[in-house]
Design an enzyme around this catalytic site. Structure first.
Site, PDB file in Angstrom:
ATOM      1  N   GLU A 212      42.614  60.478  73.868  1.00  0.00           N
ATOM      2  CA  GLU A 212      42.661  59.016  73.877  1.00  0.00           C
ATOM      3  C   GLU A 212      42.717  58.584  75.330  1.00  0.00           C
ATOM      4  O   GLU A 212      43.746  58.756  75.990  1.00  0.00           O
ATOM      5  CB  GLU A 212      43.908  58.524  73.119  1.00  0.00           C
ATOM      6  CG  GLU A 212      43.948  58.915  71.655  1.00  0.00           C
ATOM      7  CD  GLU A 212      42.911  58.196  70.825  1.00  0.00           C
ATOM      8  OE1 GLU A 212      42.420  57.134  71.252  1.00  0.00           O
ATOM      9  OE2 GLU A 212      42.556  58.705  69.754  1.00  0.00           O
TER      10      GLU A 212
ATOM     11  N   CYS B 218      45.914  50.378  77.251  1.00  0.00           N
ATOM     12  CA  CYS B 218      44.555  50.921  77.216  1.00  0.00           C
ATOM     13  C   CYS B 218      43.594  49.930  76.574  1.00  0.00           C
ATOM     14  O   CYS B 218      42.434  49.855  76.962  1.00  0.00           O
ATOM     15  CB  CYS B 218      44.538  52.254  76.482  1.00  0.00           C
ATOM     16  SG  CYS B 218      45.289  52.172  74.846  1.00  0.00           S
TER      17      CYS B 218
HETATM   18  P1  NDP Z   1      47.181  60.448  83.448  1.00  0.00           P
HETATM   19  O1  NDP Z   1      45.895  60.985  82.967  1.00  0.00           O
HETATM   20  O2  NDP Z   1      47.425  60.384  84.905  1.00  0.00           O
HETATM   21  O3  NDP Z   1      48.393  61.283  82.834  1.00  0.00           O
HETATM   22  C1  NDP Z   1      48.565  61.463  81.447  1.00  0.00           C
HETATM   23  C2  NDP Z   1      49.459  62.656  81.203  1.00  0.00           C
HETATM   24  O4  NDP Z   1      48.793  63.849  81.591  1.00  0.00           O
HETATM   25  C3  NDP Z   1      50.763  62.618  81.991  1.00  0.00           C
HETATM   26  O5  NDP Z   1      51.798  63.129  81.203  1.00  0.00           O
HETATM   27  C4  NDP Z   1      50.442  63.539  83.149  1.00  0.00           C
HETATM   28  O6  NDP Z   1      51.590  64.067  83.752  1.00  0.00           O
HETATM   29  C5  NDP Z   1      49.636  64.612  82.443  1.00  0.00           C
HETATM   30  N1  NDP Z   1      48.794  65.453  83.287  1.00  0.00           N
HETATM   31  C6  NDP Z   1      48.391  65.230  84.576  1.00  0.00           C
HETATM   32  N2  NDP Z   1      47.583  66.250  84.984  1.00  0.00           N
HETATM   33  C7  NDP Z   1      47.466  67.113  83.945  1.00  0.00           C
HETATM   34  C8  NDP Z   1      46.759  68.332  83.729  1.00  0.00           C
HETATM   35  N3  NDP Z   1      45.989  68.880  84.672  1.00  0.00           N
HETATM   36  N4  NDP Z   1      46.865  68.933  82.526  1.00  0.00           N
HETATM   37  C9  NDP Z   1      47.614  68.390  81.541  1.00  0.00           C
HETATM   38  N5  NDP Z   1      48.312  67.244  81.681  1.00  0.00           N
HETATM   39  C10 NDP Z   1      48.236  66.603  82.857  1.00  0.00           C
HETATM   40  O7  NDP Z   1      47.331  59.008  82.763  1.00  0.00           O
HETATM   41  P2  NDP Z   1      48.452  57.916  83.029  1.00  0.00           P
HETATM   42  O8  NDP Z   1      49.793  58.493  82.721  1.00  0.00           O
HETATM   43  O9  NDP Z   1      48.211  57.306  84.358  1.00  0.00           O
HETATM   44  O10 NDP Z   1      48.150  56.852  81.876  1.00  0.00           O
HETATM   45  C11 NDP Z   1      47.302  55.756  82.028  1.00  0.00           C
HETATM   46  C12 NDP Z   1      45.979  56.037  81.350  1.00  0.00           C
HETATM   47  O11 NDP Z   1      46.202  56.296  79.973  1.00  0.00           O
HETATM   48  C13 NDP Z   1      45.039  54.846  81.402  1.00  0.00           C
HETATM   49  O12 NDP Z   1      43.745  55.288  81.731  1.00  0.00           O
HETATM   50  C14 NDP Z   1      45.056  54.326  79.959  1.00  0.00           C
HETATM   51  O13 NDP Z   1      43.894  53.646  79.579  1.00  0.00           O
HETATM   52  C15 NDP Z   1      45.244  55.596  79.206  1.00  0.00           C
HETATM   53  N6  NDP Z   1      45.766  55.319  77.872  1.00  0.00           N
HETATM   54  C16 NDP Z   1      44.932  55.468  76.808  1.00  0.00           C
HETATM   55  C17 NDP Z   1      45.360  55.140  75.531  1.00  0.00           C
HETATM   56  C18 NDP Z   1      44.461  55.305  74.340  1.00  0.00           C
HETATM   57  O14 NDP Z   1      44.964  55.249  73.224  1.00  0.00           O
HETATM   58  N7  NDP Z   1      43.166  55.494  74.515  1.00  0.00           N
HETATM   59  C19 NDP Z   1      46.704  54.611  75.308  1.00  0.00           C
HETATM   60  C20 NDP Z   1      47.502  54.520  76.492  1.00  0.00           C
HETATM   61  C21 NDP Z   1      47.025  54.853  77.730  1.00  0.00           C
HETATM   62  P3  NDP Z   1      52.294  63.271  84.955  1.00  0.00           P
HETATM   63  O15 NDP Z   1      52.375  61.820  84.592  1.00  0.00           O
HETATM   64  O16 NDP Z   1      53.621  63.883  85.016  1.00  0.00           O
HETATM   65  O17 NDP Z   1      51.419  63.485  86.139  1.00  0.00           O
END
Ligand code: NDP
Length: 520
Positions: A255, A289
């Site tokens: 997502e 999102c």
């Molecule tokens: P990120 O992609 O930066 O991070 C998401 C998660 O992935 C965090 O827990 C992060 O850890 C973790 N992560 C980072 N690098 C890795 C890796 N290499 N492997 C596995 N996990 C990893 O997203 P954001 O937290 O900035 O969230 C915002 C985004 O989420 C926006 O683009 C938004 O549109 C999207 N979103 C989509 C939704 C949907 O339903 N389509 C709903 C809500 C949000 P850490 O934060 O600790 O770095």
């Protein structure tokens, strides 16, 4: 030595006299005040491996609870959440800086519904299906499609909705009979830890749900141990997750980001459209999102629409939500780097000729806030119309007609949500069907997310797979086909030795069954 859970619980205890405990783990900041609330452990790959081993050991007992037993735990959790709504809301607000209303409506309200929904609908969606077949050779046999829990599910979540988007996806995974390890965003881990504590209180067996606090590396380590990964986050990280899952040949549900368009036709109820544009672009400070990220308005009503929206946005109060309900409409920017992205998009638009009608500046601290902002004279050369801004910004573009609006709405790498406003609902539905988005609302926005019976997922770079609906729980299962042959002959007709007469008869049967059509 303390276990990870004990350690995390210790970390969760209120620090006396405001003194912050810091063991070198990850500090969690309150974005509305800039204060460090707590620290949580930064788990390494070994710790994740140990968690996974414990989760696998715990899963068979949880599966053996059956639908009724698991539903009972989830129903208790629903009540627990309502009994602890204040505490959970405060925890969400403390780590996101969002308003109490945003935490209550879009998080507590969502999860309260979700616990009950999955407890009730899980058994329906995962019930054995008795299948009828058109295949003549299986007549009389019992054919069953059965859903079996995959085992261990990894859920990785973002920072914008710690309850809805991180924890919410654990609920159907648990209901299906899996163990779950949740890796919340390093920015907002406290809500997940609190919910795990709540579920333990409600009788969830030890280690069936564990919270792996940590950064991106912890998330990457988790993918190496699970049977399926449910990821919510940015498109950039989503690609990395998909690659890692592909290497392990495990399913991934993604997502990802969005750039949701709203179309306002000349016959729309402009007051409703303006209220929706204002609310769904600014709600959660635009960090949703499926928030409205760009608007296309038909020329005859453009000026009136812009005037209405500007006045409504100008009236919004922005700042610390500390006073509880009713304090401000727009809360903090949760993730520090997000502020730079918002400023960059606004600056880029202004440089290329956009006009800021209201807002357009970061609010001086303490805390991290950006003024609710309306921009006009925008076009698709500007990042604010093409890239995900994820902030309290609303660019509005004039279009000649609905055709131009549809073309521009679809001119995006993303395809998450969308909306169309018109009094002609049949025309609105026809336009909705032409939008390349996982969801299209007519005279509404975002509402699809609350309908747990409908799938919620993105097209194009907005994701793969979906949450909610039957698919939203079946994805946590493998399908097993079971065929039971009763009243069996000693030997089937097609078996050895091959005899010309029998084979000709079978070939003739196929012709009779499948050869009657024509080739027009
Ligand atoms: P990120 O992609 O930066 O991070 C998401 C998660 O992935 C965090 O827990 C992060 O850890 C973790 N992560 C980072 N690098 C890795 C890796 N290499 N492997 C596995 N996990 C990893 O997203 P954001 O937290 O900035 O969230 C915002 C985004 O989420 C926006 O683009 C938004 O549109 C999207 N979103 C989509 C939704 C949907 O339903 N389509 C709903 C809500 C949000 P850490 O934060 O600790 O770095």
């Amino acid at each position: 030595m303390a276990t990870v859970e004990q350690h995390a619980e210790q970390q969760l205890e209120e620090a006396p006299n405001g003194v912050v405990k810091d063991d070198g783990g990850i500090p969690v900041e309150n974005p509305a005040t800039g204060e460090i609330v707590r620290t949580v452990p930064d788990l390494d790959a070994d710790a994740v491996a140990q968690m996974a081993a414990r989760a696998r050991a715990a899963q068979p007992e949880w599966e053996a609870y059956g639908f009724d037993g698991r539903a009972r735990v989830l129903s208790r959790a629903q009540k627990w959440l309502m009994d602890n709504a204040q505490r959970v809301t405060e925890t969400i607000v403390s780590e996101t800086g969002k308003t109490y209303e945003d935490a209550s409506l879009a998080e507590i309200g969502y999860a309260g519904n979700a616990f009950g929904f999955w407890a009730k609908q899980g058994p329906v969606y995962l019930a054995d299906e008795h299948v009828k077949s058109s295949q003549v050779l299986v007549k009389g046999k019992k054919l069953i499609l059965r859903y079996r829990p995959l085992g261990l599910i990894g859920v990785i979540g973002p920072w914008n909705y710690p309850l809805t988007n991180s924890f919410g996806d654990c609920i159907p995974a648990l209901m299906a009979g899996n163990s779950v390890i949740l890796k919340p965003s390093e920015i907002t881990p406290l809500t997940s830890l609190l919910l795990a504590e709540g579920l333990r209180e409600c009788g969830l067996p030890e280690n069936v749900l564990q919270i792996a606090t940590g950064r991106g590396d912890t998330g990457a380590a988790l993918i190496e141990h699970v049977d399926m990964i449910m990821f919510t986050g940015s498109t950039r990280t989503g690609r990395k997750v998909a690659e890692a899952a592909a290497r392990r040949l495990i399913p991934a549900s993604l997502e990802l980001g969005g750039k949701d368009p709203m179309i306002v036709l000349a016959d729309a109820d402009l007051e409703r459209a303006a209220n929706f544009a204002t609310y769904f672009s600014m709600q959660n400070a635009g960090q949703t999102c499926i928030s409205i990220e760009r608007v296309y308005v038909e020329e005859p009503v453009y000026d009136e629409f812009v005037a209405k929206v500007s006045a409504k946005v100008r009236a919004l109060r922005v700042g610390s939500p500390g006073g509880g309900f009713g304090t401000v409409e727009v809360g903090a920017i949760t993730f520090p780097p997000q502020m730079d992205i918002i400023k960059d998009h606004v600056d880029d638009a202004v440089q290329k000729g956009a006009r800021v009608l209201t807002g357009g500046q970061q609010v001086p601290g303490p805390g991290r806030f950006y003024e609710p902002t309306v921009l006009v004279d925008v076009d698709h050369t500007m990042k604010i119309m093409t890239d995900e801004t994820f902030g309290p910004t609303l660019p509005i573009m004039k279009v000649a007609d609905a055709e131009e609006a549809v073309r521009l709405a679809n001119e995006s790498v993303y395809g998450l949500g969308s909306s169309v406003f018109t009094r002609d609902t049949a025309r609105g539905e026809a336009i909705a069907r032409r939008l390349h988005a996982g969801a299209a609302n007519v005279n509404d926005a975002m509402i699809n997310y609350t309908v747990l019976e409908l799938p919620m997922g993105g097209a194009k770079a907005s994701g793969l797979g979906s949450r909610h609906g039957a698919g939203g729980i079946r994805k946590y299962c493998s399908q097993q086909a079971i065929v039971v042959t009763r009243l069996a002959m000693k030997k089937e007709l097609f078996m050895y030795p091959y005899k010309s007469r029998t084979s000709r008869m079978l070939a003739g049967l196929f012709k009779l069954l499948y050869g009657r059509g024509n080739r027009d």
